[in-house]
Scaffold this motif. Structure first.
Motif, PDB file in Angstrom:
ATOM      1  N   ASP A 127      11.288  37.714 -44.973  1.00 25.13           N
ATOM      2  CA  ASP A 127      10.235  38.804 -44.626  1.00 25.13           C
ATOM      3  C   ASP A 127      10.845  40.221 -44.787  1.00 25.13           C
ATOM      4  N   ASP A 128      12.339  40.376 -44.467  1.00 27.66           N
ATOM      5  CA  ASP A 128      12.936  41.542 -44.374  1.00 27.66           C
ATOM      6  C   ASP A 128      13.186  41.843 -45.926  1.00 27.66           C
ATOM      7  N   LEU A 129      13.460  41.026 -46.893  1.00 25.40           N
ATOM      8  CA  LEU A 129      13.525  41.285 -48.353  1.00 25.40           C
ATOM      9  C   LEU A 129      12.104  41.816 -48.992  1.00 25.40           C
ATOM     10  N   GLN A 130      11.087  40.981 -48.373  1.00 25.46           N
ATOM     11  CA  GLN A 130       9.917  41.478 -48.746  1.00 25.46           C
ATOM     12  C   GLN A 130       9.358  42.934 -48.537  1.00 25.46           C
ATOM     13  N   ASP A 131       9.702  43.135 -47.361  1.00 28.68           N
ATOM     14  CA  ASP A 131       9.636  44.676 -46.704  1.00 28.68           C
ATOM     15  C   ASP A 131      10.335  45.725 -47.729  1.00 28.68           C
ATOM     16  N   GLN A 132      11.689  45.130 -48.174  1.00 31.66           N
ATOM     17  CA  GLN A 132      12.525  46.183 -48.743  1.00 31.66           C
ATOM     18  C   GLN A 132      11.741  46.317 -50.395  1.00 31.66           C
ATOM     19  N   LEU A 133      11.368  45.188 -50.918  1.00 27.86           N
ATOM     20  CA  LEU A 133      10.616  45.035 -52.255  1.00 27.86           C
ATOM     21  C   LEU A 133       9.269  45.844 -52.212  1.00 27.86           C
ATOM     22  N   LEU A 134       8.642  45.874 -51.056  1.00 29.72           N
ATOM     23  CA  LEU A 134       7.339  46.460 -51.037  1.00 29.72           C
ATOM     24  C   LEU A 134       7.344  48.055 -50.014  1.00 29.72           C
ATOM     25  N   ALA A 135       8.366  48.552 -49.800  1.00 32.82           N
ATOM     26  CA  ALA A 135       8.722  49.630 -48.933  1.00 32.82           C
ATOM     27  C   ALA A 135       7.696  50.854 -49.236  1.00 32.82           C
ATOM     28  N   PRO A 136       7.488  51.071 -50.700  1.00 31.27           N
ATOM     29  CA  PRO A 136       6.560  51.858 -50.847  1.00 31.27           C
ATOM     30  C   PRO A 136       5.134  52.049 -50.644  1.00 31.27           C
ATOM     31  N   LEU A 137       4.587  50.795 -50.147  1.00 25.63           N
ATOM     32  CA  LEU A 137       3.368  50.469 -50.147  1.00 25.63           C
ATOM     33  C   LEU A 137       2.906  50.282 -48.592  1.00 25.63           C
ATOM     34  N   SER A 138       1.816  50.907 -48.252  1.00 24.16           N
ATOM     35  CA  SER A 138       1.205  50.635 -46.720  1.00 24.16           C
ATOM     36  C   SER A 138       0.926  49.172 -46.806  1.00 24.16           C
ATOM     37  N   PRO A 139       0.720  48.500 -45.229  1.00 19.43           N
ATOM     38  CA  PRO A 139       0.148  47.209 -45.123  1.00 19.43           C
ATOM     39  C   PRO A 139      -1.091  46.837 -45.996  1.00 19.43           C
ATOM     40  N   ALA A 140      -2.094  47.680 -46.234  1.00 16.79           N
ATOM     41  CA  ALA A 140      -3.303  47.533 -46.997  1.00 16.79           C
ATOM     42  C   ALA A 140      -2.819  47.358 -48.438  1.00 16.79           C
ATOM     43  N   GLU A 141      -1.983  48.202 -48.964  1.00 16.53           N
ATOM     44  CA  GLU A 141      -1.666  48.226 -50.238  1.00 16.53           C
ATOM     45  C   GLU A 141      -0.836  46.718 -50.636  1.00 16.53           C
ATOM     46  N   ARG A 142      -0.112  46.425 -49.600  1.00 18.70           N
ATOM     47  CA  ARG A 142       0.763  45.047 -49.892  1.00 18.70           C
ATOM     48  C   ARG A 142      -0.251  43.813 -50.051  1.00 18.70           C
ATOM     49  N   ASP A 143      -1.448  43.975 -49.017  1.00 20.13           N
ATOM     50  CA  ASP A 143      -2.236  42.986 -48.797  1.00 20.13           C
ATOM     51  C   ASP A 143      -3.175  42.800 -50.334  1.00 20.13           C
ATOM     52  N   GLN A 144      -3.578  44.175 -50.747  1.00 27.06           N
ATOM     53  CA  GLN A 144      -4.294  43.992 -52.049  1.00 27.06           C
ATOM     54  C   GLN A 144      -3.357  43.680 -53.446  1.00 27.06           C
ATOM     55  N   PHE A 145      -2.108  44.040 -53.305  1.00 24.95           N
ATOM     56  CA  PHE A 145      -1.199  43.649 -54.274  1.00 24.95           C
ATOM     57  C   PHE A 145      -1.028  42.090 -54.287  1.00 24.95           C
ATOM     58  N   VAL A 146      -1.023  41.731 -53.122  1.00 22.27           N
ATOM     59  CA  VAL A 146      -0.859  40.201 -53.000  1.00 22.27           C
ATOM     60  C   VAL A 146      -2.082  39.533 -53.759  1.00 22.27           C
ATOM     61  N   GLN A 147      -3.274  39.956 -53.254  1.00 24.51           N
ATOM     62  CA  GLN A 147      -4.339  39.405 -53.659  1.00 24.51           C
ATOM     63  C   GLN A 147      -4.626  39.649 -55.366  1.00 24.51           C
ATOM     64  N   LEU A 148      -4.338  40.679 -55.745  1.00 24.95           N
ATOM     65  CA  LEU A 148      -4.539  40.854 -57.235  1.00 24.95           C
ATOM     66  C   LEU A 148      -3.533  39.862 -57.938  1.00 24.95           C
ATOM     67  N   LEU A 149      -2.234  39.741 -57.587  1.00 25.35           N
ATOM     68  CA  LEU A 149      -1.269  38.968 -58.257  1.00 25.35           C
ATOM     69  C   LEU A 149      -1.749  37.574 -58.178  1.00 25.35           C
ATOM     70  N   THR A 150      -2.196  37.196 -57.056  1.00 23.48           N
ATOM     71  CA  THR A 150      -2.749  36.033 -56.755  1.00 23.48           C
ATOM     72  C   THR A 150      -3.817  35.631 -57.814  1.00 23.48           C
ATOM     73  N   ARG A 151      -4.687  36.576 -57.725  1.00 17.33           N
ATOM     74  CA  ARG A 151      -5.989  36.514 -58.932  1.00 17.33           C
ATOM     75  C   ARG A 151      -5.533  36.290 -60.355  1.00 17.33           C
ATOM     76  N   LEU A 152      -4.372  36.923 -60.584  1.00 16.24           N
ATOM     77  CA  LEU A 152      -4.019  36.946 -62.094  1.00 16.24           C
ATOM     78  C   LEU A 152      -3.311  35.502 -62.291  1.00 16.24           C
ATOM     79  N   LEU A 153      -2.362  35.165 -61.451  1.00 18.27           N
ATOM     80  CA  LEU A 153      -1.761  33.910 -61.525  1.00 18.27           C
ATOM     81  C   LEU A 153      -2.636  32.624 -61.586  1.00 18.27           C
ATOM     82  N   ASP A 154      -3.689  32.687 -60.648  1.00 19.96           N
ATOM     83  CA  ASP A 154      -4.597  31.616 -60.763  1.00 19.96           C
ATOM     84  C   ASP A 154      -5.398  31.333 -61.992  1.00 19.96           C
ATOM     85  N   HIS A 155      -5.925  32.645 -62.365  1.00 28.35           N
ATOM     86  CA  HIS A 155      -6.440  32.889 -63.762  1.00 28.35           C
ATOM     87  C   HIS A 155      -5.659  32.038 -64.717  1.00 28.35           C
ATOM     88  N   HIS A 156      -4.397  32.335 -64.950  1.00 28.28           N
ATOM     89  CA  HIS A 156      -3.650  32.049 -66.085  1.00 28.28           C
ATOM     90  C   HIS A 156      -3.283  30.634 -65.753  1.00 28.28           C
TER      91      HIS A 156
END
Length: 160
Positions: A127-156
């Motif tokens: 959790d702490d490492l993820q916070d460091q990695l995603l530090a520039p993103l707001s909580p809403a942006e983090r959620d959206q980023f995860v959703q988009l990556l998941t969608r791409l991975l599921d598609h491929h």
């Protein structure tokens, strides 16, 4: 900063990488993956763990006991590497292996109470490492980023 990242921003602060490279999603994902992998690998190492340890423990916690082959499918760890990962976890009393009553030729692996405690500690580390990695993103942006990556991975993954 890794060597390739340092090449993007010289001492004078001016960008050195061509804009057409900075706009390529594949390149951006690759660079972020390298950074993420290093951050996670080093962070888990400080807790005497590896990402494969976490993957196996998380799989056992969420889905229950499994054969080595099933753990390989669940976690994405090659079967040939799974024995080594399980040996490391068993040496630390984080998992238990026992012969499968239905097929004595294979083992069933179970997370131990100590493994559950270790997994909870690793959850906090990650959790702490993820916070460091995603530090520039707001909580809403983090959620959206995860959703988009998941969608791409599921598609491929469906196309594989």
């Amino acid at each position: 900063m890794i060597r390739a990242e340092a090449a993007d921003v010289p001492d004078d602060g001016a960008l050195k990488t061509p804009d057409r490279l900075r706009r390529r999603v594949s390149r951006l994902l690759s660079r972020l993956t390298m950074r993420s992998d290093r951050l996670i690998t080093e962070g888990l190492a400080r807790d005497d763990a590896r990402k494969w340890h976490y993957a196996v423990l998380a799989s056992l916690q969420e889905y229950g006991p499994a054969s080595q082959a099933e753990l390989s499918r669940r976690s994405g760890i090659y079967r040939s590497d799974m024995v080594g990962v399980l040996n490391e976890l068993a040496e630390r009393d984080l998992v238990e292996r026992a012969p499968d009553p239905a097929d004595r030729r294979r083992n069933v692996v179970t997370i131990s109470p100590r493994g559950r405690r270790h997994l909870r500690r690793l959850d906090k580390v990650l959790d702490d490492l993820q916070d460091q990695l995603l530090a520039p993103l707001s909580p809403a942006e983090r959620d959206q980023f995860v959703q988009l990556l998941t969608r791409l991975l599921d598609h491929h993954a469906r196309g594989s």
